[in-house]
Design a protein around this motif. Structure first.
Motif, short mmCIF file in Angstrom:
data_model
loop_
_atom_site.label_atom_id
_atom_site.label_comp_id
_atom_site.label_asym_id
_atom_site.label_seq_id
_atom_site.Cartn_x
_atom_site.Cartn_y
_atom_site.Cartn_z
N CYS A 112 -6.63 1.92 -1.52
CA CYS A 112 -6.35 2.95 -0.63
C CYS A 112 -4.88 2.60 -0.09
O CYS A 112 -4.54 1.54 -0.07
N ASP A 115 -6.16 10.36 -2.10
CA ASP A 115 -5.91 10.46 -3.74
C ASP A 115 -5.38 11.77 -3.82
O ASP A 115 -4.60 11.85 -4.79
N CYS A 171 -11.95 -3.12 5.79
CA CYS A 171 -12.06 -2.45 4.47
C CYS A 171 -12.96 -3.55 3.48
O CYS A 171 -12.26 -4.49 3.44
N SER A 231 -11.10 6.61 -8.10
CA SER A 231 -9.95 5.65 -7.73
C SER A 231 -10.75 4.39 -7.10
O SER A 231 -12.01 4.46 -6.92
N LYS A 280 0.91 -1.20 0.06
CA LYS A 280 0.21 0.01 0.03
C LYS A 280 0.87 1.17 0.00
O LYS A 280 0.54 2.29 -0.56
N GLY A 293 -12.76 4.36 -2.43
CA GLY A 293 -11.34 4.90 -1.90
C GLY A 293 -11.44 6.15 -1.10
O GLY A 293 -12.38 6.12 -0.48
N ASP A 294 -10.43 6.59 -0.85
CA ASP A 294 -10.32 7.86 0.04
C ASP A 294 -10.13 9.00 -0.61
O ASP A 294 -8.63 9.10 -1.14
N ILE A 301 -3.72 1.72 -3.98
CA ILE A 301 -4.22 2.82 -4.95
C ILE A 301 -4.29 2.52 -6.21
O ILE A 301 -3.35 2.16 -6.80
N THR A 315 -4.09 5.76 9.51
CA THR A 315 -4.99 6.87 9.47
C THR A 315 -4.75 7.85 10.41
O THR A 315 -3.87 7.65 11.10
N THR A 333 -13.94 10.19 4.83
CA THR A 333 -12.62 10.19 5.12
C THR A 333 -12.05 9.97 6.35
O THR A 333 -12.63 10.16 7.18
#
Length: 391
Positions: free
Chosen positions: A131, A197, A138, A128, A99, A192-193, A150, A258, A223
């Protein structure tokens, strides 16, 4: 939870240092974009790109690659099936490293806007998939198999043209609903976030700019990452940011890489002042020993620190955990401690989700009791927080 480092004696999987905890570097000077900062590079330090030729040739693809000089590029026929990434169970032990270091560039060929009616009126074709963060629950990696970096779609002009046509075809919204009383709401970040992105390219900025010119609609995305670069995008009230929240203890265990919960909460006023509508996702609610106490503490913290202007416009979604057997098995290979709270067969049952996937959720009576309890906690500790959607 103490985050393991590579080669830790605990036997946990190899991981780089994770983003956002006590060793985060000081904030950068205002003139430097956050996406160029050391903090951003800790989350996303791309060293390998897999790309469709058409994605590389596009203006957005060229913009992305200009920010990645010297990075190795492997051309692929399609972004969805890359043998060294997808379906390769040897990647489980490198879950976080992939990732961090891998990026996929593709072209989104199927442009479809789907009705939703829950969090949003519509699910737009997002910019997208996947992530750089590593939330253990997730749902996206359930479909990709063993690796979920991503994937950015570079045909952003076509995506936005499709969304504009769809918005204009709806005309004005004539009846209020739980999504919004006046505007059609389009979720632009289902897979996605958008905040992450924006560390790589301008897809998120382009979406925000597009909805600025669509007075009958709003963009919306959830987010778990505070990206201050988004404060400069001037959304003019046409983009809703939903900061996802859970008790800090759960976040440290489940929301790897995060932004800390306190940081997400603290960012709410800044985003409101920058022109966003700011809502909160209380999600996922994970039922484990002490969950009610910790949610009460979180809601009390919200009430204590949020200014009145945030409370006056805020609303919340409550979403209880949905899990999946194949994801459970993947997690056992890289983060088994998460499964101690996520996988609870005695309290869970099989369900067919709205997208057709076969998942597991809390049994109906367990779930209903938990939803009722958390709504009581809201009434007691944050009565100003209107519940827009509970599931």
């Amino acid at each position: 939870m103490d985050q393991p480092t590579a080669g830790s004696a605990s036997g946990e999987p190899e991981q780089q240092a994770l983003f956002g905890w006590s060793d985060t570097a000081p904030a950068q000077a205002a003139h430097q974009p956050f996406r160029d900062s050391p903090q951003a590079r800790r989350l996303l330090d791309v060293r390998e790109v897999y790309a469709e030729p058409a994605a590389l040739d596009s203006p957005r693809g060229q913009q992305i690659m200009a920010r990645l000089p010297g990075v190795r590029v492997t051309e692929v026929a399609g972004h969805w099936r890359i043998p060294s990434l997808h379906g390769n169970d040897g990647n489980i032990g490198r879950w976080v490293r992939i990732k961090t270091e891998t990026l996929v560039l593709g072209v989104k060929h199927t442009l479809t806007t789907r009705p939703n009616g829950r969090s949003a009126d519509w699910i737009a074709p997002g910019p997208s998939n996947g992530c750089a963060m590593a939330c253990a629950y997730c749902y996206v990696p359930r479909r990709k198999g063993y690796a979920n970096p991503i994937t950015l779609f570079t045909n952003i002009e076509a995506i936005l043209a499709h969304v504009r046509r769809h918005v204009r075809a709806q005309g004005p919204k004539t009846e209020p609903n739980q999504c919004d009383p006046e505007a059609w709401v389009y979720d632009i970040g289902e897979n996605g976030d958008c905040s992450v992105d924006a560390l790589i390219c301008d897809n998120t900025a382009d979406f925000v700019a597009a909805f600025r010119g669509l007075p009958t609609a709003k963009a919306s995305f959830a987010t778990k990452f505070v990206n201050p670069d988004l404060l400069a995008l001037d959304p003019q009230g046409r983009t809703r940011v939903r900061f996802s929240l859970m008790p800090a203890e759960d976040s440290r265990l489940l929301d790897l890489r995060t932004s800390p919960i306190a940081e997400r909460i603290a960012a709410a006023a800044d985003f409101l002042d920058a022109g966003y509508e700011v809502h909160f996702n209380l999600s996922p609610v994970v039922l484990r020993a002490g969950w009610q106490r910790d949610w009460a503490e979180l809601l009390t913290h919200l009430d204590d620190v949020l200014p009145a202007r945030v409370k006056e416009q805020a609303a919340a979604e409550i979403i209880l955990l949905t899990h999946n057997r194949s994801l459970h098995e993947v997690n056992l290979g890289w983060h088994p401690r998460a499964e101690e709270v996520l996988w609870q067969p005695a309290a869970q049952e099989t369900k067919r989700s709205q997208n057709g996937d076969l998942n597991v959720r809390y049994a109906r009576e367990v779930k209903q009791h938990a939803l009722t309890r958390i709504q009581h906690l809201l009434a007691a500790h944050a009565p100003w927080l209107r519940v827009r959607y509970a599931f």
